[in-house]
Scaffold this motif. Structure first.
Motif, PDB file in Angstrom:
ATOM      1  N   VAL A 192      46.859  38.439  49.116  1.00 21.87           N
ATOM      2  CA  VAL A 192      46.695  39.604  48.244  1.00 21.87           C
ATOM      3  C   VAL A 192      47.420  39.374  46.923  1.00 21.87           C
ATOM      4  CG1 VAL A 192      46.463  41.134  50.234  1.00 21.87           C
ATOM      5  CG2 VAL A 192      48.706  40.835  49.168  1.00 21.87           C
ATOM      6  N   ASP A 193      47.017  40.134  45.938  1.00 19.57           N
ATOM      7  CA  ASP A 193      47.589  39.976  44.604  1.00 19.57           C
ATOM      8  C   ASP A 193      48.852  40.812  44.403  1.00 19.57           C
ATOM      9  OD1 ASP A 193      45.436  38.292  43.226  1.00 19.57           O
ATOM     10  OD2 ASP A 193      44.267  39.927  44.103  1.00 19.57           O
ATOM     11  N   GLN A 205      44.372  35.995  37.109  1.00 23.46           N
ATOM     12  CA  GLN A 205      43.159  35.983  37.896  1.00 23.46           C
ATOM     13  C   GLN A 205      43.498  36.286  39.350  1.00 23.46           C
ATOM     14  OE1 GLN A 205      41.683  31.986  37.418  1.00 23.46           O
ATOM     15  NE2 GLN A 205      43.000  31.161  39.009  1.00 23.46           N
ATOM     16  N   PRO A 206      42.515  36.765  40.116  1.00 23.39           N
ATOM     17  CA  PRO A 206      42.767  37.048  41.538  1.00 23.39           C
ATOM     18  C   PRO A 206      43.130  35.771  42.280  1.00 23.39           C
ATOM     19  CG  PRO A 206      40.709  38.045  40.797  1.00 23.39           C
ATOM     20  CD  PRO A 206      41.144  37.113  39.716  1.00 23.39           C
ATOM     21  N   SER A 239      43.065  42.311  45.058  1.00 24.82           N
ATOM     22  CA  SER A 239      43.386  43.056  46.279  1.00 24.82           C
ATOM     23  C   SER A 239      44.850  43.473  46.293  1.00 24.82           C
ATOM     24  CB  SER A 239      43.077  42.218  47.526  1.00 24.82           C
ATOM     25  OG  SER A 239      43.814  41.015  47.518  1.00 24.82           O
ATOM     26  N   LEU A 240      45.089  44.700  46.733  1.00 26.89           N
ATOM     27  CA  LEU A 240      46.421  45.253  46.890  1.00 26.89           C
ATOM     28  C   LEU A 240      46.596  45.613  48.360  1.00 26.89           C
ATOM     29  CD1 LEU A 240      45.510  45.756  43.878  1.00 26.89           C
ATOM     30  CD2 LEU A 240      46.972  47.768  43.914  1.00 26.89           C
ATOM     31  N   MET A 241      47.758  45.358  48.932  1.00 24.45           N
ATOM     32  CA  MET A 241      47.985  45.682  50.340  1.00 24.45           C
ATOM     33  C   MET A 241      49.116  46.691  50.485  1.00 24.45           C
ATOM     34  SD  MET A 241      49.099  43.258  53.567  1.00 24.45           S
ATOM     35  CE  MET A 241      47.466  42.690  54.020  1.00 24.45           C
ATOM     36  N   TYR A 259      40.518  46.352  45.241  1.00 29.10           N
ATOM     37  CA  TYR A 259      40.483  46.927  46.587  1.00 29.10           C
ATOM     38  C   TYR A 259      41.910  47.085  47.103  1.00 29.10           C
ATOM     39  CZ  TYR A 259      35.437  46.321  47.053  1.00 29.10           C
ATOM     40  OH  TYR A 259      34.080  46.417  46.885  1.00 29.10           O
ATOM     41  N   VAL A 260      42.140  48.166  47.846  1.00 26.30           N
ATOM     42  CA  VAL A 260      43.426  48.358  48.500  1.00 26.30           C
ATOM     43  C   VAL A 260      43.228  48.198  50.001  1.00 26.30           C
ATOM     44  CG1 VAL A 260      43.165  50.881  48.697  1.00 26.30           C
ATOM     45  CG2 VAL A 260      45.445  49.857  48.736  1.00 26.30           C
TER      46      VAL A 260
END
Length: 373
Positions: free
Chosen positions: A28-29, A144-145, A153-155, A212-213
């Motif tokens: 994830v980012d 960049q991702p 993406s975030l978690m 996205y989370v």
């Protein structure tokens, strides 16, 4: 300490969830570490896991082998990589239940420690909108991702019942509206019980770029060595009450209340806490529903009167226990509990009192103290 007795919550589902979270963190980012604003340190997933590993290294027989320790070692090492880094965000959720003045001090503290920190209320639309804008700005600063040329993406990670699913759903809802996207909204299931988010789910919260989370289950270590931390997590409902006992927790809350200045605020609004309704009006209410205004008013008045008239030394343990005992007796009348056995009455009283505390009807409290340099 009763570590083995306290590992009841560590099910095979929680063990599997900890592995799943550990496997996904490198992909994830941004990691959004969600904490309870009432316990900014005690509800930290990183601090709990770190302390567990330290304790288990000291006592090899504590939880029975390296198989349990492995996922937590992995999680701690990975979370540590995000510490003091733009990709690790501390989210203090349920800010509406915490002390307002202390909340600001905690935000300042974490920022001084070089953390990105946000205080949020997952059910406040405007607050979540501001939080989402901040997250989107932070994402745009990334080059960049990590694992996609188009999607970030975030978690969300954290212990049970800190509001991860509610936060994920709110971000998703606000993000979809802001992006003017159409289609069915897919929500994560929010349960009133801890440890109930079953799987890791992805919800879209932004477009251009796509964001996205990931909503994850709440996890805890198998063992919490600190009784103080344990009680705080029980008070905030991250650990289910039967593992501690609601009666004991209610006494912990009354101790917290008696040492605070929350009751002074009620004295300034005596017309609110004394409930001016006549008996005829009250008969149309359900006295078993302790969240009704007239019952909450009676509970507040009872607590206010008991503390305002108390002449003992609250720093003296015997005086404190005496006051709590008097408050318990007086609250039975306020909650309309008088027709059952003493044990049943005390248990019901404790349950209702804790519920009013947890929904913010008895004041706003921060359980942790700021670290002293």
């Amino acid at each position: 300490m009763a570590g083995k007795q306290r590992s009841i919550w560590f099910t095979t589902h929680m063990a599997a969830a900890s592995y799943a979270i550990a496997e996904r963190i490198p992909m994830v980012d941004i990691v959004l570490e969600v904490r309870d604003a009432r316990a900014p340190i005690s509800s930290s997933i990183y601090e709990l896991f770190k302390n567990f590993i330290h304790d288990s290294n000291q006592d090899k027989n504590l939880v029975g082998g390296s198989q349990i320790k492995a996922p937590f070692s992995f999680n701690c090492n990975l979370l540590k990589n995000f510490s003091n880094d733009a990709n690790h965000v501390i989210v203090l959720n349920k800010m509406d239940l915490a002390s307002r003045s202390q909340r600001k001090e905690w935000e300042s503290y974490f920022r001084q420690m070089n953390y990105n920190c946000y205080a949020v209320n997952a059910h406040n639309k405007e607050n979540i909108k501001e939080f989402l804008i901040s997250l989107q700005s932070q994402v745009k600063e990334l080059k960049q991702p990590k694992h996609s040329s188009h999607t970030f993406s975030l978690m969300l990670v954290g212990i049970p019942n800190v509001g991860k699913s509610a936060l994920a759903n709110s971000l998703h809802h606000i993000g979809r509206i802001s992006a003017a996207e159409k289609g069915r909204l897919k929500h994560a299931t929010v349960s009133p019980f801890p440890v109930e988010t079953k799987d890791i789910s992805a919800l879209k919260i932004g477009s251009h770029p796509s964001i996205y989370v990931l909503d994850t289950p709440g996890v805890l270590p198998p063992y919490i060595s600190s009784n103080n931390v344990y009680r705080k997590l029980a008070l905030t409902d991250s650990i289910r009450d039967p593992l501690v006992g609601e009666l004991e927790l209610a006494q912990v809350f009354l101790r917290l209340f008696n040492l605070s200045d929350e009751y002074i605020k009620w004295g300034k609004h005596s017309s609110i806490i004394t409930d001016s309704r006549n008996e005829k009006t009250r008969k149309g209410q359900y006295s078993t529903d302790h969240t009704q205004d007239f019952i909450v008013g009676d509970v507040r008045k009872t607590l206010y009167d008991s503390l305002a008239s108390f002449e003992g030394d609250l720093e003296d343990e015997n005086c404190m226990e005496k006051l709590i005992g008097e408050q318990f007796e007086a609250l039975k009348k306020a909650f309309r509990l008088c027709e059952e056995s003493e044990e049943m009455v005390n248990n019901k009283l404790a349950s209702k009192l804790l519920d009013l505390y947890r929904i913010g009807r008895l004041g706003h409290y921060t359980l942790d103290s700021l670290p002293v340099d």
